[in-house]
Design a protein around this motif. Structure first.
Motif, PDB file in Angstrom:
ATOM      1  N   UNK A   1       0.818  -1.222   0.000  1.00 35.74           N
ATOM      2  CA  UNK A   1       0.000   0.000   0.000  1.00 35.74           C
ATOM      3  C   UNK A   1       0.850   1.270   0.000  1.00 35.74           C
ATOM      4  N   UNK A   2       2.171   1.119  -0.015  1.00 39.26           N
ATOM      5  CA  UNK A   2       3.109   2.244  -0.033  1.00 39.26           C
ATOM      6  C   UNK A   2       2.782   3.257   1.074  1.00 39.26           C
ATOM      7  N   UNK A   3       2.630   2.745   2.284  1.00 38.39           N
ATOM      8  CA  UNK A   3       2.268   3.591   3.422  1.00 38.39           C
ATOM      9  C   UNK A   3       3.471   4.423   3.868  1.00 38.39           C
ATOM     10  N   UNK A   4       3.217   5.692   4.168  1.00 41.70           N
ATOM     11  CA  UNK A   4       4.295   6.590   4.580  1.00 41.70           C
ATOM     12  C   UNK A   4       4.173   7.034   6.031  1.00 41.70           C
ATOM     13  N   UNK A   5       3.106   6.667   6.713  1.00 37.89           N
ATOM     14  CA  UNK A   5       2.962   6.983   8.133  1.00 37.89           C
ATOM     15  C   UNK A   5       3.517   5.819   8.953  1.00 37.89           C
ATOM     16  N   UNK A   6       3.779   6.032  10.239  1.00 32.45           N
ATOM     17  CA  UNK A   6       4.325   4.953  11.071  1.00 32.45           C
ATOM     18  C   UNK A   6       3.356   3.764  11.192  1.00 32.45           C
ATOM     19  N   UNK A   7       3.916   2.580  10.998  1.00 37.57           N
ATOM     20  CA  UNK A   7       3.170   1.330  11.180  1.00 37.57           C
ATOM     21  C   UNK A   7       3.971   0.493  12.163  1.00 37.57           C
ATOM     22  N   UNK A   8       3.323   0.073  13.238  1.00 41.02           N
ATOM     23  CA  UNK A   8       4.014  -0.647  14.304  1.00 41.02           C
ATOM     24  C   UNK A   8       3.525  -2.085  14.410  1.00 41.02           C
ATOM     25  N   UNK A   9       4.385  -2.922  14.947  1.00 44.79           N
ATOM     26  CA  UNK A   9       4.032  -4.310  15.234  1.00 44.79           C
ATOM     27  C   UNK A   9       3.345  -4.330  16.597  1.00 44.79           C
ATOM     28  N   UNK A  10       2.092  -4.723  16.607  1.00 45.64           N
ATOM     29  CA  UNK A  10       1.333  -4.770  17.846  1.00 45.64           C
ATOM     30  C   UNK A  10       1.540  -6.072  18.596  1.00 45.64           C
ATOM     31  N   UNK A  11       0.876  -6.169  19.727  1.00 47.97           N
ATOM     32  CA  UNK A  11       0.983  -7.351  20.584  1.00 47.97           C
ATOM     33  C   UNK A  11      -0.391  -7.665  21.172  1.00 47.97           C
ATOM     34  N   UNK A  12      -0.491  -8.806  21.799  1.00 47.38           N
ATOM     35  CA  UNK A  12      -1.742  -9.175  22.464  1.00 47.38           C
ATOM     36  C   UNK A  12      -2.066  -8.209  23.593  1.00 47.38           C
ATOM     37  N   UNK A  13      -1.043  -7.692  24.261  1.00 48.50           N
ATOM     38  CA  UNK A  13      -1.270  -6.731  25.355  1.00 48.50           C
ATOM     39  C   UNK A  13      -1.918  -5.453  24.819  1.00 48.50           C
ATOM     40  N   UNK A  14      -1.445  -4.958  23.673  1.00 46.79           N
ATOM     41  CA  UNK A  14      -2.033  -3.761  23.057  1.00 46.79           C
ATOM     42  C   UNK A  14      -3.465  -4.060  22.623  1.00 46.79           C
ATOM     43  N   UNK A  15      -3.657  -5.200  21.996  1.00 46.69           N
ATOM     44  CA  UNK A  15      -4.993  -5.603  21.529  1.00 46.69           C
ATOM     45  C   UNK A  15      -5.982  -5.652  22.690  1.00 46.69           C
ATOM     46  N   UNK A  16      -5.564  -6.212  23.786  1.00 48.54           N
ATOM     47  CA  UNK A  16      -6.435  -6.324  24.960  1.00 48.54           C
ATOM     48  C   UNK A  16      -6.691  -4.956  25.596  1.00 48.54           C
ATOM     49  N   UNK A  17      -5.650  -4.151  25.753  1.00 47.61           N
ATOM     50  CA  UNK A  17      -5.785  -2.840  26.393  1.00 47.61           C
ATOM     51  C   UNK A  17      -6.717  -1.925  25.607  1.00 47.61           C
TER      52      UNK A  17
END
Length: 160
Positions: A108-124
Motif C-alpha cells: 500500500x506504499x504507506x508513509x505513516x508509522x506502522x508498528x508491530x502490535x501485541x496481544x497486550x495492546x490488543x487487549x488494552x
C-alpha cells in the motif's frame, strides 16, 4: 419517486448508524483517558513509536489478512498526506510473522508509522474486529472510535 428514494436513503443511513454504534459498543468508551496505556512499539522502519498522543492522533488497528483493512488503508494514507495537523499510526495485530506486516505496508506504499502490535495492546485497546480505530486528542483522550470500513471523509470528520 424522489420522495421514495429519499426515504430509502434515510432508512439505510439510520440502519447503518445503528449497526456502527452496535459494533463499536464493545470498544473503549469515548472520553476515556488513555494516559495509563503508554505502549512503545517498534515500527516497520525499526524506530520506536509511542501510543501516547501529543496532538490529534488516529490510532488504527489492522490485521494483514483483513480484506476490509486492505480496502480502507488507502483512506488513512490520504488523511495523513492531506492533513499535517493530524498524526497517524497503524498497528498490525494477529500476524504470524513481521513479514506479513512489512508486505502489507509495502503493497500500500504507506508513509505513516506502522508498528508491530501485541496481544497486550490488543487487549488494552479492546480490539475485537478489524479495522478498528480510535481518535485521540492532544490530552490523550478518546474523542471518536469506529470499527469496520471508514471512508476518507468519515475519518476526517471524526477527527475534527
Amino acid at each position: 419517486m424522489i420522495r421514495s428514494l429519499t426515504i430509502q436513503v434515510l432508512v439505510f443511513l439510520a440502519i447503518y448508524q445503528l449497526l456502527s454504534w452496535f459494533k463499536a459498543s464493545d470498544m473503549l468508551a469515548t472520553n476515556s483517558d488513555m494516559n495509563g496505556y503508554d505502549f512503545t512499539l517498534t515500527t516497520t522502519t525499526g524506530e520506536s513509536a509511542s501510543l501516547t498522543a501529543k496532538r490529534k492522533t488516529i490510532v488504527y488497528f489492522f490485521a494483514p489478512w483483513c480484506s476490509v483493512c486492505h480496502a480502507s488503508i488507502e483512506n488513512l494514507q490520504a488523511i495523513y498526506q492531506k492533513n499535517g495537523e493530524i498524526d497517524v499510526i497503524a498497528i498490525g495485530l494477529d500476524y504470524l510473522n513481521t513479514e506479513e506486516i512489512d508486505d502489507f505496508v509495502a503493497s500500500h506504499q504507506l508513509t505513516f508509522p506502522v508498528a508491530y502490535g501485541s496481544e497486550a495492546v490488543k487487549k488494552a485497546y479492546k480490539v475485537y474486529g478489524y479495522p478498528s480505530y480510535y481518535i485521540l486528542d492532544q490530552n490523550n483522550v478518546i474523542t471518536a472510535k469506529s470499527i469496520g470500513y471508514s471512508s476518507e471523509i468519515g475519518l476526517y470528520l471524526n477527527s475534527l
